[in-house]
Design an enzyme around this catalytic site. Structure first.
Site, PDB file in Angstrom:
ATOM      1  N   ASP A 163      25.641  18.893   8.904  1.00 29.73           N
ATOM      2  CA  ASP A 163      26.326  17.825   9.615  1.00 29.73           C
ATOM      3  C   ASP A 163      25.790  17.858  11.052  1.00 29.73           C
ATOM      4  O   ASP A 163      25.170  18.842  11.482  1.00 29.73           O
ATOM      5  CB  ASP A 163      27.851  17.990   9.573  1.00 29.73           C
ATOM      6  CG  ASP A 163      28.561  16.675   9.941  1.00 29.73           C
ATOM      7  OD1 ASP A 163      27.897  15.770  10.494  1.00 29.73           O
ATOM      8  OD2 ASP A 163      29.776  16.551   9.680  1.00 29.73           O
TER       9      ASP A 163
HETATM   10  C1  BGC Z   1      30.058  13.223  10.895  1.00 32.38           C
HETATM   11  C2  BGC Z   1      29.205  12.890   9.683  1.00 32.38           C
HETATM   12  C3  BGC Z   1      28.198  11.834  10.045  1.00 32.38           C
HETATM   13  C4  BGC Z   1      27.360  12.329  11.217  1.00 32.38           C
HETATM   14  C5  BGC Z   1      26.300  11.343  11.654  1.00 32.38           C
HETATM   15  C6  BGC Z   1      29.204  13.562  12.103  1.00 32.38           C
HETATM   16  O1  BGC Z   1      29.989  13.668  13.236  1.00 32.38           O
HETATM   17  O2  BGC Z   1      30.899  14.317  10.585  1.00 32.38           O
HETATM   18  O3  BGC Z   1      30.032  12.446   8.637  1.00 32.38           O
HETATM   19  O4  BGC Z   1      27.398  11.533   8.945  1.00 32.38           O
HETATM   20  O5  BGC Z   1      28.222  12.583  12.317  1.00 32.38           O
HETATM   21  O6  BGC Z   1      26.839  10.241  12.272  1.00 32.38           O
END
Ligand code: BGC
Length: 722
Positions: free
Chosen positions: A218
């Site tokens: 993530d």
């Molecule tokens: C979120 C993810 C997301 C990523 C990219 C993160 O803060 O937890 O779900 O895909 O950001 O935007």
């Protein structure tokens, strides 16, 4: 360095990430974009004439409420097509964490409290997206079930709870959907960050389940890139030059072997090779937004759940309607954060009704519009917004400027829709007149939610505000005085408290956050042009604190938790309520229709494929409708403690006309009856009750079958001797 991302996307502005290119080898960069409800990119770009609006599909909780994998697959396909035509190679969706606490800030982005429903829906979504040649990513692996402390919190869960509940939807979706990628979560699991957890990423995911796709982090997860690469992470996102340097240093010091690096590079190259970009696809920039709007509408319509209806719905076509609640005029389409989308339009409930020629009381509307307008201006002219814009302009970061002018404004607007403005601004005389001149009152209660924060166990969020309570009470009193009905629409991200006010009103329809077509879908349900056919994918508790996970929520220490113990173990959602005889407000699988269905003729046969369950569902009411038939299995006696019952299959019927019936066949592989005993999966010999019904507590047909011998399976589902 290929295994570290190149930051947010330059090729598709507003997309969350991009991989690095190797020009001399002809390796192109590929684009990764959020998120579950549609493609999240900037709709407007500096120096570019075209627009890049994306369809706002219903959030995942709505998709799960349809219980219709075929429809969810079509949503996935439409999202895939949009991604493809906008130059996005991999979608960062679906999200597949569990509805463990109703307060979870991302509850709208997740499907269900049940692993089978979540897994099947995710698999359908993945198949849809990938049918367009775009990759799908299952996230967040695993245990990101709350937002409080999400970057650091250590989730402590038993192996049984993990395998039966939290890992299970991932396992199902991997087997049935074959996603190209998995995103490892921010949180820790039993002591190690998920992105740095070899048990999770290498043992379970790759060795036991045979996952052969790519694992990414993530965004900004974990604290040690070297450990991430060693544990099984292939791609560190969004990536930075500093991380590249740390990895190179580690390599020079012999902390990372050639073999490990080669495995990771291979996974990234495989993903790139599969991409449309590598195949030379030229995106048109013109996805079929009109067709996709129709699919968004259909999914919104099927995902709405009717909780209560005392002869209030459907309303007649020529009804005069008084619309209360700001959400009636500024309806919330979706949750915020990475799960947000920027569509061309959102049809409010008022507009949806007007489009269908319903008379909407203009005076009530005028009061809302004039009151709320001021707050909108306030929201979008916030000092902080101005400062950020100046900063971005000064730094020449056009991506940031576009973000502020499009997605950020969108977020401010959504928040403004739900901030604490008093809504009880009508005099008794006015309400009395409104009640006299209209046929029905509709009150919309709206809430928004976002990643990064959980929903508050407070008024204005999980609970109604005082002014909302007064609004419900006073509108009901005024309308009931003239024998007229009051309908409440819940435009919410997840469950809210209903018990204290539900008796005052005649009907409650959960419309959730169902995307850009919200007004049209709601209007068609209200008018009876379609019967509601959604069912709850999670329990609505009577009392928030009866939710088993609330005992340990949000973890320890309470004000800044770093650890949360899943002390309820496997007893999440209905597994808890049913086993421990706790009455919910509305149970898992619940949802009523304008018509009624009869179940008959249950027959269960054992075949090589498992239990073959057959029964008929007949529409015995006077309107067309679809029914979601659910099959639960209960072990009548077992050595291992088990939940009272577990969902093992479901089927949504086709649209049944009055009098029409459908023969339903559901096959349950026998191993799906297994529980994890700490070492292996076991289906104990003995009697099992097959329970077929319209909800988890409305069981219509039952029969008992016998399993003659214990059957055991290892963690890869190979049969072993018990
Ligand atoms: C979120 C993810 C997301 C990523 C990219 C993160 O803060 O937890 O779900 O895909 O950001 O935007």
């Amino acid at each position: 360095m290929l295994i570290v991302g190149a930051g947010s996307s330059r090729l598709v502005r507003g997309a969350a990430g991009e991989t690095r290119a190797i020009d001399r080898l002809g390796v192109p960069p590929i684009v990764l974009s959020d998120g579950p409800a549609g493609v999240r990119i900037h709709p407007l770009r500096f120096g570019v004439g075209e627009t890049f609006y994306a369809t706002a599909f219903p959030n995942e909780i709505v998709l799960a409420s349809t219980w219709n994998p075929e429809l969810v697959e079509r949503v996935g396909k439409a999202i895939g097509e949009e991604a493809k035509e906008y130059g996005v190679d991999v979608m960062l969706s679906p999200a597949i964490n569990m509805h463990r606490v109703p307060l979870c800030g991302r509850i709208f982005e997740y499907f269900s409290e049940d692993p089978l429903l979540a897994g099947e829906m995710a698999a359908a979504y993945v198949r849809g997206v990938q049918s367009e040649g775009v990759g799908a990513t299952l996230k967040h692996f695993v245990g990101n079930d709350q937002e409080v402390g999400r970057m650091v919190i250590n989730v402590i869960a038993s192996e049984r709870a993990l395998r039966e509940v939290y890992l299970r939807p991932f396992e199902i979706a991997i087997k049935k959907g074959k996603p190209w990628a998995v995103m490892a979560a921010y949180n820790k699991l039993n002591g190690l960050y998920c992105t740095q957890n070899p048990w999770l990423l290498t043992e379970v995911l790759r060795k036991e389940w045979g996952f052969d796709g790519l694992v990414m982090t993530d965004w900004g997860a974990g604290d040690n890139p070297v450990e991430q690469v060693k544990a099984g992470t292939d791609l560190i996102m969004p990536g930075s030059d500093d991380i590249v340097k740390r990895l190179l240093d580690a390599y020079k010091q012999g902390l990372l072997s050639d073999d490990i690096i080669n495995q990771r590079v291979k996974a990234v190259l495989n993903l790139v090779a599969k991409s449309l970009k590598a195949g030379g696809y030229k995106p048109s920039g013109k996805p079929n937004l009109d067709d996709h709007a129709k699919i968004a509408y259909e999914a919104a319509l099927e995902g709405m759940v009717l909780l209560k209806n005392e002869a209030a719905l459907p309303i007649v076509e020529k009804a005069r309607v008084a619309l209360f609640g700001r959400g009636s005029y500024w309806t919330v389409k979706g949750g915020l954060g990475s799960g947000d989308t920027c569509p061309r339009y959102v049809v409010s409930i008022a507009d949806g009704l007007k489009e269908r020629n319903v008379f909407v009381d203009p005076e009530v509307e005028k009061i809302y519009v004039s009151t709320l307008h001021r707050f909108f201006e306030f929201g979008t002219s916030q000092q902080v917004f101005k400062q950020m814009r100046e900063w971005a302009l000064k730094n020449g970061d056009m991506n940031a400027v576009e973000f502020l002018l499009t997605q950020f404004v969108e977020w401010m607007m959504e928040w403004t829709r739900t901030i604490n403005i008093q809504e009880d601004f009508f005099t008794d005389e006015f309400l009395d007149e409104v009640a006299q001149r209209n046929d029905v009152a509709i009150i919309t209660i709206s809430r928004v939610a976002t990643e990064g924060f959980d929903r508050a166990p407070a008024q204005g969020d999980f609970y109604l505000r005082d002014d909302e309570h007064r609004l419900v009470a006073r509108v009901s009193q005024a309308f009931h005085r003239y024998g007229k009905k009051v309908v409440v629409l819940l435009n919410v991200a997840g469950p809210i408290e209903v018990v204290s006010w539900m008796d005052k009103v005649d009907a409650i329809l959960v419309i959730w956050l169902p995307g850009q077509e919200v007004g049209r879908a709601t209007a068609d349900i209200l008018l009876g042009r379609a019967s509601p056919s959604g069912k709850l994918p999670l329990t609505w508790p009577r009392n928030l604190f009866e939710t088993p996970a609330m005992r340990a929520y949000p973890g320890e220490p309470k004000d800044n938790p770093v650890q949360v113990v899943y002390s309820e173990d496997i007893y999440i959602g209905y597994r808890y309520y049913d086993t421990f005889n706790v009455e919910p407000a509305y149970e898992f699988g619940y949802g009523i229709s304008y018509t009624t269905f009869e179940y008959e003729g249950l027959a269960v046969e054992k075949s090589g494929e498992g239990l073959v369950i057959k029964f008929k569902v007949k529409n015995v009411g006077s309107r067309s409708g679809k029914e979601v038939a659910q099959v639960y299995v209960r072990a009548l006696a077992s050595k291992l403690t088990k939940p009272f019952q577990e969902l093992k299959g479901f089927h949504k019927t086709k649209l049944l006309s009055p009098g029409e019936e459908e023969l339903i066949t559901i096959t349950i592989p026998v191993e799906n009856l297994a529980s994890f005993n700490g070492r292996y999966w076991i289906v104990e010999k003995g009697q099992y009750e097959i329970r077929v019904g319209s909800s988890s507590r409305d069981i219509r047909l039952k029969t008992v079958i016998e399993i003659d011998n214990d059957m055991c399976f290892d963690v890869s589902w190979r049969q072993i001797t018990c």
